[in-house]
Design a protein around this motif. Structure first.
Motif, PDB file in Angstrom:
ATOM      1  N   PRO A  94       5.929   4.472 -73.084  1.00 46.82           N
ATOM      2  CA  PRO A  94       5.469   4.947 -71.776  1.00 46.82           C
ATOM      3  C   PRO A  94       5.812   6.398 -71.466  1.00 46.82           C
ATOM      4  O   PRO A  94       4.983   7.110 -70.878  1.00 46.82           O
ATOM      5  CB  PRO A  94       6.144   3.989 -70.784  1.00 46.82           C
ATOM      6  CG  PRO A  94       7.217   3.282 -71.545  1.00 46.82           C
ATOM      7  CD  PRO A  94       6.796   3.285 -72.976  1.00 46.82           C
TER       8      PRO A  94
ATOM      9  N   SER B  17      -0.130   3.001 -74.724  1.00 44.40           N
ATOM     10  CA  SER B  17       0.372   3.483 -73.433  1.00 44.40           C
ATOM     11  C   SER B  17      -0.548   4.537 -72.832  1.00 44.40           C
ATOM     12  O   SER B  17      -0.737   4.592 -71.617  1.00 44.40           O
ATOM     13  CB  SER B  17       1.800   4.040 -73.584  1.00 44.40           C
ATOM     14  OG  SER B  17       2.689   2.961 -73.765  1.00 44.40           O
TER      15      SER B  17
ATOM     16  N   LEU C 186       3.147   9.357 -70.422  1.00 49.67           N
ATOM     17  CA  LEU C 186       3.291  10.095 -69.157  1.00 49.67           C
ATOM     18  C   LEU C 186       3.382  11.599 -69.399  1.00 49.67           C
ATOM     19  O   LEU C 186       2.812  12.391 -68.661  1.00 49.67           O
ATOM     20  CB  LEU C 186       4.534   9.590 -68.393  1.00 49.67           C
ATOM     21  CG  LEU C 186       4.385   8.180 -67.811  1.00 49.67           C
ATOM     22  CD1 LEU C 186       5.745   7.639 -67.369  1.00 49.67           C
ATOM     23  CD2 LEU C 186       3.414   8.193 -66.627  1.00 49.67           C
TER      24      LEU C 186
ATOM     25  N   ALA D 165      -2.310   4.541 -69.116  1.00 49.88           N
ATOM     26  CA  ALA D 165      -2.156   5.627 -68.133  1.00 49.88           C
ATOM     27  C   ALA D 165      -3.511   6.246 -67.793  1.00 49.88           C
ATOM     28  O   ALA D 165      -3.844   6.438 -66.623  1.00 49.88           O
ATOM     29  CB  ALA D 165      -1.210   6.694 -68.680  1.00 49.88           C
TER      30      ALA D 165
ATOM     31  N   LEU E  69       1.915   6.464 -60.796  1.00 52.55           N
ATOM     32  CA  LEU E  69       1.772   7.445 -61.881  1.00 52.55           C
ATOM     33  C   LEU E  69       1.708   8.858 -61.312  1.00 52.55           C
ATOM     34  O   LEU E  69       2.375   9.774 -61.804  1.00 52.55           O
ATOM     35  CB  LEU E  69       0.518   7.162 -62.721  1.00 52.55           C
ATOM     36  CG  LEU E  69       0.494   5.830 -63.489  1.00 52.55           C
ATOM     37  CD1 LEU E  69      -0.767   5.763 -64.363  1.00 52.55           C
ATOM     38  CD2 LEU E  69       1.731   5.649 -64.356  1.00 52.55           C
TER      39      LEU E  69
ATOM     40  N   LEU F  51       3.409   0.640 -69.149  1.00 55.44           N
ATOM     41  CA  LEU F  51       2.710   1.164 -67.963  1.00 55.44           C
ATOM     42  C   LEU F  51       1.722   0.160 -67.382  1.00 55.44           C
ATOM     43  O   LEU F  51       0.998   0.477 -66.443  1.00 55.44           O
ATOM     44  CB  LEU F  51       1.992   2.475 -68.323  1.00 55.44           C
ATOM     45  CG  LEU F  51       2.940   3.609 -68.727  1.00 55.44           C
ATOM     46  CD1 LEU F  51       2.142   4.849 -69.143  1.00 55.44           C
ATOM     47  CD2 LEU F  51       3.897   3.965 -67.591  1.00 55.44           C
TER      48      LEU F  51
ATOM     49  N   TYR G 237       2.175  -0.264 -63.634  1.00 51.70           N
ATOM     50  CA  TYR G 237       2.267   0.943 -62.791  1.00 51.70           C
ATOM     51  C   TYR G 237       0.874   1.291 -62.257  1.00 51.70           C
ATOM     52  O   TYR G 237      -0.074   1.400 -63.034  1.00 51.70           O
ATOM     53  CB  TYR G 237       2.825   2.120 -63.593  1.00 51.70           C
ATOM     54  CG  TYR G 237       4.345   2.129 -63.689  1.00 51.70           C
ATOM     55  CD1 TYR G 237       5.102   3.042 -62.971  1.00 51.70           C
ATOM     56  CD2 TYR G 237       5.021   1.224 -64.504  1.00 51.70           C
ATOM     57  CE1 TYR G 237       6.492   3.060 -63.054  1.00 51.70           C
ATOM     58  CE2 TYR G 237       6.405   1.233 -64.597  1.00 51.70           C
ATOM     59  CZ  TYR G 237       7.135   2.152 -63.869  1.00 51.70           C
ATOM     60  OH  TYR G 237       8.499   2.160 -63.946  1.00 51.70           O
TER      61      TYR G 237
END
Ligand code: ASP
Length: 322
Positions: free
Chosen positions: A150, A186, A154, A190, A32, A24, A27
């Protein structure tokens, strides 16, 4: 990132700037949020009497799992099926990897069978990045060593979002064996991208303090300090398979210093408990905490299917108009 294997999506209309899901780190918050919004829509599909949509008819997803998995493997399989994709899967024990075939050769042979997406779990950090460089398939990282996981992060933030108004200023503590945890890495990516404050807590031997500066988090070896003002505590599994030296004296002592107990829940009446699974009951979490109403561990699992549907929907090539 010119030399990144994660080249921008060919479709200029795609809201995501990525072709693969490797980790991530690249990102941004908009991407996201777009993934989470899409997953939320698929979450509603899972509550319908018919939980299948035709979106990925004609698309083939291959799962290559070279390390054990229960939730990730099943939920990627379910997610692909709910989207009507065709699926094939291979595990280390039943594959020619046992006979000495390299990962690259295995993947290129799988690709030669006209596979569109490869979901890879591997013990080597960077294995998915390597495949993204040497094959044309879309690569989804299902966990690579201690590096990244990831889709787990998420689905974790998707689950948190069901209980909070905003990530801005949210205090999340991740507790346990941080050194060996791809889930922790991860999640830090995030959560900090979305605006949350992250505290990492564990025994000094399992707490890489350099993450404090590198990843903009707080670290502590004191569980009480980690739980003070904390909204969500995420306990991590002690990873016996990655411990080649004794990093803590005994399981009992670990539980006494870092295990979350009913007493912690009493002292922190709004605290929510998460765990990526598999849980070692009585180690990271006391038995009664695992089954407590403020433990949202099974919601994480349900959301895992919706989140993986979203990832497949957003990144897999669609071969029909469905
Ligand atoms: N299931 C998660 C992973 O694969 C967490 C764990 O195994 O401890 O990383």
């Amino acid at each position: 990132m010119a030399d990144s294997p994660d080249t921008p999506a060919v479709d200029a209309d795609s809201p995501l700037r990525h072709r693969h899901l490797l980790d991530l780190s690249t990102y941004d918050a908009d991407e996201l949020r777009h993934i989470l919004d899409t997953a939320q829509e698929f979450r509603a599909v899972l509550d319908r009497p018919i939980r299948q949509v035709p979106t990925l008819q004609g698309t083939t997803v291959a799962s290559l799992f070279f390390e054990p998995s229960t939730r990730t493997k099943l939920s990627f399989g379910l997610a692909a099926g709910r989207l009507s994709a065709e699926t094939v899967s291979l595990s280390k024990s039943g594959s020619s990897v046992k006979k000495g075939e390299t990962l690259k050769d295995t993947a290129r042979n799988v690709e030669a069978m006209k596979v569109d997406v490869v979901v890879l779990r591997h013990s080597s950090p960077g294995a998915p990045h390597f495949l993204a460089r040497c094959t044309d398939s879309v690569i989804l990282n299902a966990g690579d060593g201690a590096h990244a996981h990831p889709t787990q992060a998420l689905l974790d933030v998707l689950t948190m979002r069901e209980h909070i108004d905003t990530f801005d200023g949210l205090n999340v503590s991740i507790i346990g064996d941080i050194t060996h945890s791809r889930v922790a890495r991860s999640n830090v990516q995030a959560l900090t991208t979305l605006g949350a404050n992250v505290t990492l807590c564990g025994p000094a031997t399992m707490l890489p303090v350099e993450m404090e500066r590198a990843m903009d988090v707080r670290t502590t070896t004191d569980l009480d300090a980690a739980l003070e003002g904390c909204d969500i505590a995420m306990a991590l599994r002690i990873q016996m398979e990655r411990q080649d030296e004794g990093l803590f004296p005994s399981i009992r002592e670990y539980h006494m210093k870092f295990g979350i107990t009913p007493d912690h829940l009493r002292r922190h009446p709004n605290l929510l408990i998460m765990h990526p699974g598999p849980v070692n009951r009585g180690v990271e979490l006391a038995n009664d905490v695992v089954d407590h109403e403020r433990a949202i561990i099974l919601s994480q699992v349900t959301n895992g299917v919706a989140l993986r549907m979203a990832i497949l929907y957003l990144l897999a090539p669609q071969r029909t108009d469905g």
